[in-house]
Design an enzyme around this catalytic site. Structure first.
Site, PDB file in Angstrom:
ATOM      1  N   HIS A   1     -24.574  11.584  -4.673  1.00 52.66           N
ATOM      2  CA  HIS A   1     -25.520  11.972  -6.178  1.00 52.66           C
ATOM      3  C   HIS A   1     -26.511  12.140  -5.746  1.00 52.66           C
ATOM      4  CE1 HIS A   1     -28.805  11.529  -9.287  1.00 52.66           C
ATOM      5  NE2 HIS A   1     -27.657  10.987 -10.050  1.00 52.66           N
TER       6      HIS A   1
ATOM      7  N   TYR B   1     -24.766   4.605  -6.026  1.00 52.82           N
ATOM      8  CA  TYR B   1     -24.939   6.042  -6.135  1.00 52.82           C
ATOM      9  C   TYR B   1     -25.546   6.543  -4.105  1.00 52.82           C
ATOM     10  CZ  TYR B   1     -24.262   6.186 -11.250  1.00 52.82           C
ATOM     11  OH  TYR B   1     -23.903   6.538 -11.931  1.00 52.82           O
TER      12      TYR B   1
ATOM     13  N   ARG C   1     -19.999  17.169  -5.442  1.00 51.16           N
ATOM     14  CA  ARG C   1     -18.926  16.166  -6.234  1.00 51.16           C
ATOM     15  C   ARG C   1     -18.193  16.381  -7.707  1.00 51.16           C
ATOM     16  NH1 ARG C   1     -22.882  12.901  -8.512  1.00 51.16           N
ATOM     17  NH2 ARG C   1     -21.198  12.863 -10.925  1.00 51.16           N
TER      18      ARG C   1
ATOM     19  N   ARG D   1     -29.434  10.541 -21.872  1.00 50.43           N
ATOM     20  CA  ARG D   1     -27.774  10.296 -21.985  1.00 50.43           C
ATOM     21  C   ARG D   1     -27.818   8.781 -22.203  1.00 50.43           C
ATOM     22  NH1 ARG D   1     -25.890  14.232 -25.198  1.00 50.43           N
ATOM     23  NH2 ARG D   1     -26.296  15.903 -23.530  1.00 50.43           N
TER      24      ARG D   1
ATOM     25  N   ASN E   1     -15.380   7.519 -17.750  1.00 54.92           N
ATOM     26  CA  ASN E   1     -15.634   8.778 -17.413  1.00 54.92           C
ATOM     27  C   ASN E   1     -15.244  10.175 -18.716  1.00 54.92           C
ATOM     28  OD1 ASN E   1     -17.201   8.923 -14.804  1.00 54.92           O
ATOM     29  ND2 ASN E   1     -15.240   9.301 -14.224  1.00 54.92           N
TER      30      ASN E   1
ATOM     31  N   HIS F   1     -36.636  14.913 -15.679  1.00 56.37           N
ATOM     32  CA  HIS F   1     -34.852  14.724 -14.389  1.00 56.37           C
ATOM     33  C   HIS F   1     -35.603  14.478 -13.394  1.00 56.37           C
ATOM     34  CE1 HIS F   1     -31.622  14.589 -13.125  1.00 56.37           C
ATOM     35  NE2 HIS F   1     -30.784  13.879 -14.083  1.00 56.37           N
TER      36      HIS F   1
ATOM     37  N   ARG G   1     -33.625   6.534 -16.435  1.00 56.61           N
ATOM     38  CA  ARG G   1     -32.776   5.451 -16.495  1.00 56.61           C
ATOM     39  C   ARG G   1     -33.097   3.725 -15.294  1.00 56.61           C
ATOM     40  NH1 ARG G   1     -28.406   7.852 -18.596  1.00 56.61           N
ATOM     41  NH2 ARG G   1     -27.855   9.985 -17.338  1.00 56.61           N
TER      42      ARG G   1
END
Length: 703
Positions: free
Chosen positions: A605, A481, A577, A418, A46, A448, A388
């Site tokens: 998530h 997730y 979160r 990203r 992170n 997204h 992703r």
């Protein structure tokens, strides 16, 4: 409203507070021992991403000569850089203490992480053989003294900075040379730690215990082999790492394809500006100063002393060693109630909506949906967004299979996801080669949204099926997730969904939607309208509340809307979160707002939004957080939940999470990550949620 001191929490500082919660998991003795080590890896990973993205942004603002106060929530860029560095140094110090404690506890369990000074003769022979056959061919070693300009060091790669103190009379390749200058008695080198070899090497053992040496120390053990041509008196090696700005610089060359531009930009990251230099704090001062000068590190870079080992993100992959007692008890993914993976998923979805809540539910329903669509003779087209994908993605395989069966397949793939750009470029090229129609997004916007639309011919008419999710269509992350996926054949919702896919191809045309909440045109305004309705109801003496669950809230307009609701008596419960720029519990501003963060074995998530609506709740799931980028600069999709059973399920699982008094931390003005504790029976929400669905399934099975 009257200005209140500390009206917002700075976004970057709030993010660091989130990472501190991850570090708390590494410190928590109720977490299994190897899992604690893996949380240290998550903490480190992170932090790497934070410096590549967020710190890099602050640095660019500082170098521009602007204060950046409007962007940074009132903080001056240079002051914020200093605050970040101070906090990170403190966190790094704490993480090293935790690592030391974990290693001692591992030893009690018969697991020893040894360094090069603790190797016995049997292990030494194994290490030398391992080095010669596997490590040495992969090593890149740079001799620094004779280089006027050092080659660009790879972003986030770990290097051993080696200093050799030479004998005054040095014999090199048969030539004797007297060296008089003290500085010439020193030679410096960098050895890159290979990323193609596992960081943790298990050594042979004769006593039934587990011995592991880190690749770094294995290389230290073999320094004599690497530098055998040099006649040195002493040699030392200390680790360093550079983190570079991860912002993509998109080429404006019109002759290049979009894939070529993104690919070129990703490669450019390896030579972008450094934003952080981390070094082993035991390194000799002369070596450190030599490296800083040679690498061109300046005062605008965050120079951070660290421990002996960097890239501790690799602890995320620390081997299990067969020790299931030191790992989380497995949660086998459950079936979605009444949705059978063996029959036709389209037939079931035609009857009613279904909700998949991963990882509590199996992700196989998404794969089943796509595989059935690929084979079904009635299916005419499949449209899907990709942000992703997993390695060896079954999603991609299903889409290719569909093309081979004559289906029209369209994929909107986001090449600028990203840190997944390279993987997405590879998938784009693969899908395109197989005949999938690709769309590469909309200028100025990232896509997204997590959506799929299937058109099927039934009785001479087109009927639509689809799913809308809060997370990526990724089999790997779906195991860790938490995300909702709604499967539906609600034709009005899917008519709106078709408009979203149309927008990808004709972005000049702004559509209107009757059901979906779509960014960048409608998400912010729709949610503000829903908040205002709660304010009106509260003023009229009607029931009024808001319940939200998201990853982050950083948009000050949305924060202000919630402050306004709080001042008007709307009760607000927030589960966030990560970053939370809102401050709950401040008299006259947010006294009706409570906010918690749950950090546990799964990464929270989901995005869920509930509005009381005079006791007739409006419930939405969405791919969007309440961040400016999600509201204004991305294509996001939020979906209303009309099925009464699913609405009830979402409200009940929200309540389970809200009652957490084991892993929930309280957001407050102090930002001290205090655990929520009360006299009630312990509720660990992720475990309780699994039990909730297990009970549901047992009831349906008559148990």
């Amino acid at each position: 409203m009257d200005k209140v001191k500390n009206q917002y929490i700075n976004r970057e500082i709030s993010w660091l507070n989130f990472n501190a919660r991850v570090l708390q998991e590494a410190e928590d003795h109720s977490v299994p021992l190897i899992e604690r080590l893996r949380f240290l890896g998550i903490f480190s990973n992170n932090l790497d991403e934070f410096f590549k993205v967020r710190y890099a942004t602050v640095k660019r603002i500082a170098l521009s000569g602007k204060t950046g106060k409007s962007v940074l929530g009132g903080a001056k860029a240079k002051d914020l850089m200093e605050d970040i560095t101070r906090i990170v140094i403190d966190q790094q110090t704490e993480s090293l203490k935790i690592l030391g404690s974990i290693k001692k506890e591992l030893q009690k369990e018969g697991i020893f992480i040894i360094d090069e000074t603790e190797v016995d003769s049997g292990q030494g022979a194994y290490i030398k053989d391992f080095f010669l056959n596997k490590v040495s061919p992969a090593l890149a070693t740079i001799m620094l003294n004779d280089l006027t300009e050092i080659p660009n060091l790879k972003d986030s790669a770990a290097y051993l900075a080696v200093k050799m103190v030479m004998k005054p009379e040095q014999e090199l390749t048969g030539i004797k040379k007297l060296i008089k200058s003290p500085e010439k008695l020193k030679r410096y080198a960098l050895v890159e730690i290979p990323r193609t070899i596992d960081r943790f090497v298990e050594l042979p053992s004769n006593d039934g215990k587990n011995y592991i040496i880190m690749l770094d120390d294995l290389i230290r053990y073999c320094l004599g082999n690497i530098f055998s041509i040099f006649n040195y008196e002493s040699v030392s090696a200390h680790m360093i790492k550079i983190t570079r700005d991860a912002e993509l610089d998109i080429d404006s060359d019109l002759s290049k394809s979009f894939i070529e531009k993104i690919s070129s930009s990703v490669k450019g990251r390896q030579i972008s500006e450094p934003v952080r230099f981390v070094y082993d704090k035991t390194i000799e001062k002369d070596t450190l100063q030599y490296l800083i000068n040679k690498l061109g590190i300046d005062n605008n870079d965050s120079v951070i002393p660290g421990g002996r080992y960097h890239n501790r993100r690799d602890y995320m992959k620390f081997p299990s060693l067969g020790r299931t007692d030191l790992l989380y008890e497995p949660f086998p993914p459950l079936a979605v109630k009444n949705l059978n993976l063996e029959g036709s998923i389209f037939e079931r979805i035609a009857e009613k909506d279904y909700l998949q809540y991963a990882p509590y539910h199996s992700f196989s329903y998404v794969i089943k949906f796509l595989r059935e669509a690929a084979l079904d003779p009635k299916v005419r087209s499949i449209k899907l967004t990709v942000y992703r994908l997993a390695n060896n993605s079954q999603v991609a395989s299903s889409l290719i299979n569909a093309v081979k069966n004559g289906k029209e397949v369209t994929v909107q793939i986001e090449l600028q996801a990203r840190f997944d750009e390279e993987a997405n470029i590879e998938y784009a090229e693969q899908l395109q080669a197989e005949g999938v129609k690709l769309i590469f997004g909309i200028p100025g916007l990232k896509v997204h949204s997590k959506i799929c639309l299937v058109e099927r011919e039934e009785e001479g008419k087109i009927k639509r099926y689809g799913f809308i999710s809060t997370g990526n269509f990724n089999e790997t992350t779906a195991r860790i997730y938490t995300d909702y996926t709604l499967f539906t054949s609600h034709q009005s919702i899917l008519k709106d969904l078709k408009k979203v896919f149309d927008y990808f191809e004709t972005s000049y045309k702004i559509n209107k939607y009757k059901h979906l909440i779509v960014s960048p045109h409608y998400t912010k305004s729709t949610f503000k309208k829903l908040i205002r309705k709660e304010i009106e109801n509260a003023r009229a003496g009607k029931p009024a509340y808001i319940k939200v669950k998201m990853n982050a809230i950083t948009n000050y307009g949305m924060v202000d809307a919630l402050y306004e609701a709080s001042r008007n008596g709307v009760k607000i419960q927030m589960i966030v979160r990560g970053v939370c720029c809102l401050i709950p519990g401040i008299q006259g501003m947010s006294e009706n707002i409570e906010a918690i963060s749950v950090v546990d074995r799964f990464l929270e998530h989901t995005r869920l939004f509930v509005f009381c609506n005079n006791d007739d709740p409006k419930v939405y799931i969405s791919s969007a957080d309440w961040m400016t980028r999600n509201l204004d600069y991305r294509v996001e999709v939020g979906c209303p939940i009309y099925d009464t059973d699913i609405r009830k399920e979402l409200l009940e699982t929200f309540e389970i999470c809200w009652q957490d008094n084991v892993k929930a931390r309280i957001f407050n003005e102090k930002q001290d990550n205090t655990y929520r504790k009360n006299a009630k029976a312990p509720v660990r929400s992720q475990f309780a949620t699994y039990d909730y669905y297990l009970k549901k399934n047992n009831q349906i099975n008559g148990e």
